[in-house]
Design a protein around this motif. Structure first.
Motif, PDB file in Angstrom:
ATOM      1  N   GLY A   1      43.952  37.040  35.289  1.00 28.44           N
ATOM      2  CA  GLY A   1      42.842  36.577  36.232  1.00 28.44           C
ATOM      3  C   GLY A   1      41.637  37.297  36.300  1.00 28.44           C
ATOM      4  O   GLY A   1      40.583  36.522  35.995  1.00 28.44           O
ATOM      5  N   PRO A   2      41.584  38.736  35.914  1.00 31.07           N
ATOM      6  CA  PRO A   2      40.336  39.398  35.671  1.00 31.07           C
ATOM      7  C   PRO A   2      39.758  38.966  34.200  1.00 31.07           C
ATOM      8  O   PRO A   2      38.528  39.078  34.229  1.00 31.07           O
ATOM      9  CB  PRO A   2      40.709  40.928  35.570  1.00 31.07           C
ATOM     10  CG  PRO A   2      42.050  40.954  36.790  1.00 31.07           C
ATOM     11  CD  PRO A   2      42.835  39.699  36.373  1.00 31.07           C
ATOM     12  N   LEU A   3      40.556  38.667  33.378  1.00 26.17           N
ATOM     13  CA  LEU A   3      40.087  38.518  31.956  1.00 26.17           C
ATOM     14  C   LEU A   3      39.249  36.946  32.140  1.00 26.17           C
ATOM     15  O   LEU A   3      38.073  36.724  31.551  1.00 26.17           O
ATOM     16  CB  LEU A   3      41.200  38.302  30.974  1.00 26.17           C
ATOM     17  CG  LEU A   3      41.660  39.512  30.529  1.00 26.17           C
ATOM     18  CD1 LEU A   3      42.745  39.317  29.467  1.00 26.17           C
ATOM     19  CD2 LEU A   3      40.583  40.456  29.988  1.00 26.17           C
ATOM     20  N   VAL A   4      39.781  35.887  32.775  1.00 25.13           N
ATOM     21  CA  VAL A   4      39.144  34.642  32.945  1.00 25.13           C
ATOM     22  C   VAL A   4      37.892  34.712  33.767  1.00 25.13           C
ATOM     23  O   VAL A   4      37.064  34.113  33.416  1.00 25.13           O
ATOM     24  CB  VAL A   4      40.116  33.591  33.462  1.00 25.13           C
ATOM     25  CG1 VAL A   4      39.539  32.327  33.835  1.00 25.13           C
ATOM     26  CG2 VAL A   4      41.504  33.627  32.696  1.00 25.13           C
ATOM     27  N   ALA A   5      37.924  35.612  34.753  1.00 24.27           N
ATOM     28  CA  ALA A   5      36.779  35.749  35.705  1.00 24.27           C
ATOM     29  C   ALA A   5      35.561  36.260  34.992  1.00 24.27           C
ATOM     30  O   ALA A   5      34.438  35.871  35.098  1.00 24.27           O
ATOM     31  CB  ALA A   5      37.168  36.705  36.974  1.00 24.27           C
ATOM     32  N   GLU A   6      35.866  37.278  33.993  1.00 25.68           N
ATOM     33  CA  GLU A   6      34.845  37.889  33.163  1.00 25.68           C
ATOM     34  C   GLU A   6      34.483  37.182  32.094  1.00 25.68           C
ATOM     35  O   GLU A   6      33.193  36.921  31.843  1.00 25.68           O
ATOM     36  CB  GLU A   6      35.573  39.257  32.525  1.00 25.68           C
ATOM     37  CG  GLU A   6      34.500  40.195  31.772  1.00 25.68           C
ATOM     38  CD  GLU A   6      33.487  40.553  32.714  1.00 25.68           C
ATOM     39  OE1 GLU A   6      32.315  41.035  32.352  1.00 25.68           O
ATOM     40  OE2 GLU A   6      33.533  40.477  34.086  1.00 25.68           O
ATOM     41  N   LEU A   7      35.362  36.116  31.487  1.00 27.46           N
ATOM     42  CA  LEU A   7      34.976  35.243  30.593  1.00 27.46           C
ATOM     43  C   LEU A   7      33.835  34.454  31.189  1.00 27.46           C
ATOM     44  O   LEU A   7      32.890  34.014  30.677  1.00 27.46           O
ATOM     45  CB  LEU A   7      36.336  34.598  30.157  1.00 27.46           C
ATOM     46  CG  LEU A   7      35.955  33.374  29.009  1.00 27.46           C
ATOM     47  CD1 LEU A   7      35.254  33.996  27.712  1.00 27.46           C
ATOM     48  CD2 LEU A   7      37.030  32.745  28.667  1.00 27.46           C
ATOM     49  N   HIS A   8      34.233  33.744  32.486  1.00 24.94           N
ATOM     50  CA  HIS A   8      33.416  32.798  32.981  1.00 24.94           C
ATOM     51  C   HIS A   8      32.228  33.286  33.497  1.00 24.94           C
ATOM     52  O   HIS A   8      31.058  32.531  33.264  1.00 24.94           O
ATOM     53  CB  HIS A   8      34.290  32.203  34.235  1.00 24.94           C
ATOM     54  CG  HIS A   8      33.462  31.086  34.867  1.00 24.94           C
ATOM     55  ND1 HIS A   8      33.016  29.875  34.463  1.00 24.94           N
ATOM     56  CD2 HIS A   8      32.840  31.234  36.214  1.00 24.94           C
ATOM     57  CE1 HIS A   8      32.586  29.152  35.293  1.00 24.94           C
ATOM     58  NE2 HIS A   8      32.298  29.968  36.446  1.00 24.94           N
TER      59      HIS A   8
ATOM     60  N   VAL B   1      37.427  44.949  30.355  1.00 25.55           N
ATOM     61  CA  VAL B   1      37.947  44.927  31.349  1.00 25.55           C
ATOM     62  C   VAL B   1      39.222  45.931  31.536  1.00 25.55           C
ATOM     63  O   VAL B   1      39.421  46.480  32.576  1.00 25.55           O
ATOM     64  CB  VAL B   1      38.731  43.252  31.510  1.00 25.55           C
ATOM     65  CG1 VAL B   1      39.783  43.493  32.453  1.00 25.55           C
ATOM     66  CG2 VAL B   1      37.486  42.243  31.792  1.00 25.55           C
ATOM     67  N   VAL B   2      39.847  45.900  30.447  1.00 24.86           N
ATOM     68  CA  VAL B   2      41.104  46.998  30.265  1.00 24.86           C
ATOM     69  C   VAL B   2      40.373  48.443  30.804  1.00 24.86           C
ATOM     70  O   VAL B   2      40.910  49.156  31.570  1.00 24.86           O
ATOM     71  CB  VAL B   2      41.746  47.038  28.890  1.00 24.86           C
ATOM     72  CG1 VAL B   2      42.326  48.420  28.940  1.00 24.86           C
ATOM     73  CG2 VAL B   2      42.438  45.798  28.843  1.00 24.86           C
ATOM     74  N   ARG B   3      39.279  48.694  30.026  1.00 25.39           N
ATOM     75  CA  ARG B   3      38.515  49.986  30.549  1.00 25.39           C
ATOM     76  C   ARG B   3      38.083  49.946  31.838  1.00 25.39           C
ATOM     77  O   ARG B   3      38.355  51.166  32.626  1.00 25.39           O
ATOM     78  CB  ARG B   3      37.433  50.147  29.530  1.00 25.39           C
ATOM     79  CG  ARG B   3      36.808  51.564  29.697  1.00 25.39           C
ATOM     80  CD  ARG B   3      35.846  52.027  28.449  1.00 25.39           C
ATOM     81  NE  ARG B   3      34.935  50.833  28.190  1.00 25.39           N
ATOM     82  CZ  ARG B   3      35.237  49.941  27.037  1.00 25.39           C
ATOM     83  NH1 ARG B   3      36.077  50.228  25.955  1.00 25.39           N
ATOM     84  NH2 ARG B   3      34.303  49.027  26.637  1.00 25.39           N
ATOM     85  N   THR B   4      37.540  49.095  32.470  1.00 28.46           N
ATOM     86  CA  THR B   4      37.028  48.940  33.750  1.00 28.46           C
ATOM     87  C   THR B   4      37.808  49.235  34.907  1.00 28.46           C
ATOM     88  O   THR B   4      37.771  49.756  35.830  1.00 28.46           O
ATOM     89  CB  THR B   4      35.909  47.714  34.064  1.00 28.46           C
ATOM     90  OG1 THR B   4      35.004  47.658  33.039  1.00 28.46           O
ATOM     91  CG2 THR B   4      35.421  47.781  35.440  1.00 28.46           C
ATOM     92  N   ARG B   5      39.136  48.619  34.611  1.00 30.10           N
ATOM     93  CA  ARG B   5      40.281  48.503  35.614  1.00 30.10           C
ATOM     94  C   ARG B   5      41.204  49.522  35.478  1.00 30.10           C
ATOM     95  O   ARG B   5      42.066  49.931  36.141  1.00 30.10           O
ATOM     96  CB  ARG B   5      41.154  47.314  35.387  1.00 30.10           C
ATOM     97  CG  ARG B   5      40.401  46.203  35.778  1.00 30.10           C
ATOM     98  CD  ARG B   5      41.248  44.815  35.944  1.00 30.10           C
ATOM     99  NE  ARG B   5      42.244  44.670  36.811  1.00 30.10           N
ATOM    100  CZ  ARG B   5      42.034  44.171  37.941  1.00 30.10           C
ATOM    101  NH1 ARG B   5      40.985  43.690  38.358  1.00 30.10           N
ATOM    102  NH2 ARG B   5      42.878  44.238  38.911  1.00 30.10           N
ATOM    103  N   GLY B   6      40.722  50.497  34.406  1.00 27.81           N
ATOM    104  CA  GLY B   6      41.552  51.871  34.510  1.00 27.81           C
ATOM    105  C   GLY B   6      42.973  51.801  33.855  1.00 27.81           C
ATOM    106  O   GLY B   6      43.871  52.497  34.305  1.00 27.81           O
ATOM    107  N   TYR B   7      43.177  50.778  33.126  1.00 21.80           N
ATOM    108  CA  TYR B   7      44.666  50.816  32.633  1.00 21.80           C
ATOM    109  C   TYR B   7      44.687  52.044  31.759  1.00 21.80           C
ATOM    110  O   TYR B   7      43.708  52.365  30.851  1.00 21.80           O
ATOM    111  CB  TYR B   7      44.821  49.516  31.925  1.00 21.80           C
ATOM    112  CG  TYR B   7      44.978  48.323  32.937  1.00 21.80           C
ATOM    113  CD1 TYR B   7      45.477  48.374  34.113  1.00 21.80           C
ATOM    114  CD2 TYR B   7      44.159  46.822  32.799  1.00 21.80           C
ATOM    115  CE1 TYR B   7      45.279  47.473  35.077  1.00 21.80           C
ATOM    116  CE2 TYR B   7      44.263  45.865  33.266  1.00 21.80           C
ATOM    117  CZ  TYR B   7      44.762  45.884  34.637  1.00 21.80           C
ATOM    118  OH  TYR B   7      44.959  45.084  35.641  1.00 21.80           O
TER     119      TYR B   7
END
Length: 303
Positions: A109-116, A292-298
């Motif tokens: 979901g977050p990846l697709v949102a950022e892609l769009h 996205v991985v960095r922003t979400r703190g994974y």
């Protein structure tokens, strides 16, 4: 006769159907025309490519070799067409992406949102499938990228490390202000009712192996083929589950409880075919995935 792409497609269609009649119907041309075109191809190559002596039609030994190269040539040409259609500013493009099932619950979901948000002109073909199918599809050029776990990959598949996924026991959280729960000895799960993903999920195998290693046999009350179903069950009942910690980030009504000893962490990777063309859309998605991985703190894997 100059060889044209249609001759390759005609030969492969006859080989696939084992019949000039069915191949002609599929190609929407007349059977005499199809036969004539294949004969022309055989004259150009200089050897028979089809054995017409039996009840059906099949490739000769030379035809098998020629067809194998023809399929490869057509795949390369399709990749070339995709490359030509890409534009450097990414105002258009297409991405073929697959992920193993648990990632659709928190990462896709977050990846697709950022892609769009970044590239609204890129269209997306998103599929959920097992890791072995993802790797096979990458090698067949049916996918551009896949999200899965590190491990022994098929030859020709490359993996880029994204982050470390940790798992915990997950319960409902009626009091969001409560102190963080203490680690729970894994042996105490023998007295717990659990709802778990079913055996089709790699995550379930990972959980079962941990339980078996510590000789724990919890009461598995529910098995589900959906992470969302487990979330709803845990939210509404005293039953607990085991899920990636990242899933609880987006669900304040869930509470992760660390296990002692913890389940082994898993390394999440972005998979791609090692050779061949990488589209502009695939390159852009690779970059934004890291953001996205960095922003979400994974959790980043240890160096």
């Amino acid at each position: 006769m100059a060889l044209e792409l249609r001759h390759l497609r005609y030969l492969l269609a006859v080989a696939e159907h084992g019949s000039f009649t069915r191949a002609a119907e599929d190609l929407r041309i007349s059977q005499p025309t199809l036969s004539q075109q294949v004969r022309q191809l055989e004259r150009t190559v200089g050897v028979p490519l089809l054995d017409r002596t039996g009840r059906g039609v099949r490739l000769t030994d030379a035809g098998e070799t020629y067809a194998r190269h023809a399929r490869r040539a057509l795949r390369d040409l399709e990749a070339a067409e995709r490359a030509v259609q890409d534009v450097l500013d990414l105002t258009r493009g297409h991405l073929r992406l697959a992920a193993t099932p648990t990632f659709t619950a928190y990462l896709v979901g977050p990846l697709v949102a950022e892609l769009h948000a970044r590239h609204p002109g890129i269209t997306l073909d998103l599929r959920e499938m097992t890791q072995d199918r993802i790797e096979s599809a990458l090698l067949a050029d049916d996918l551009d990228l896949g999200i899965a776990f590190s491990g022994a990959h098929l030859p020709g598949v490359e993996a880029q490390t994204l982050f470390t996924e940790t798992l915990s026991l997950v319960t409902g959280a009626p009091d969001s202000d409560a102190d963080p729960p203490r680690p729970l000895p894994v042996g105490e799960l023998s007295d717990r009712q659990l709802a778990l993903l079913n055996g089709d999920f790699a995550t379930r195998s990972h959980i079962d192996a941990h339980f078996a290693a510590h000789r724990v046999r919890p009461r598995i009350t529910v098995e589900a083929n959906s992470v969302q179903a487990l979330v709803e069950i845990v939210r509404r009942t005293p039953i607990a589950t085991v899920l990636p910690d990242a899933i609880t980030h987006d669900h304040p009504h869930l509470r992760p409880v660390p296990l002692e000893p913890p389940l082994p962490a898993r390394t999440v990777t972005l998979l791609r075919r090692g050779s061949g063309y990488r589209s502009a859309a695939a390159r852009a998605f690779t970059r934004l995935t890291q953001d996205v991985v960095r922003t979400r703190g994974y959790t980043e894997p240890p160096q």
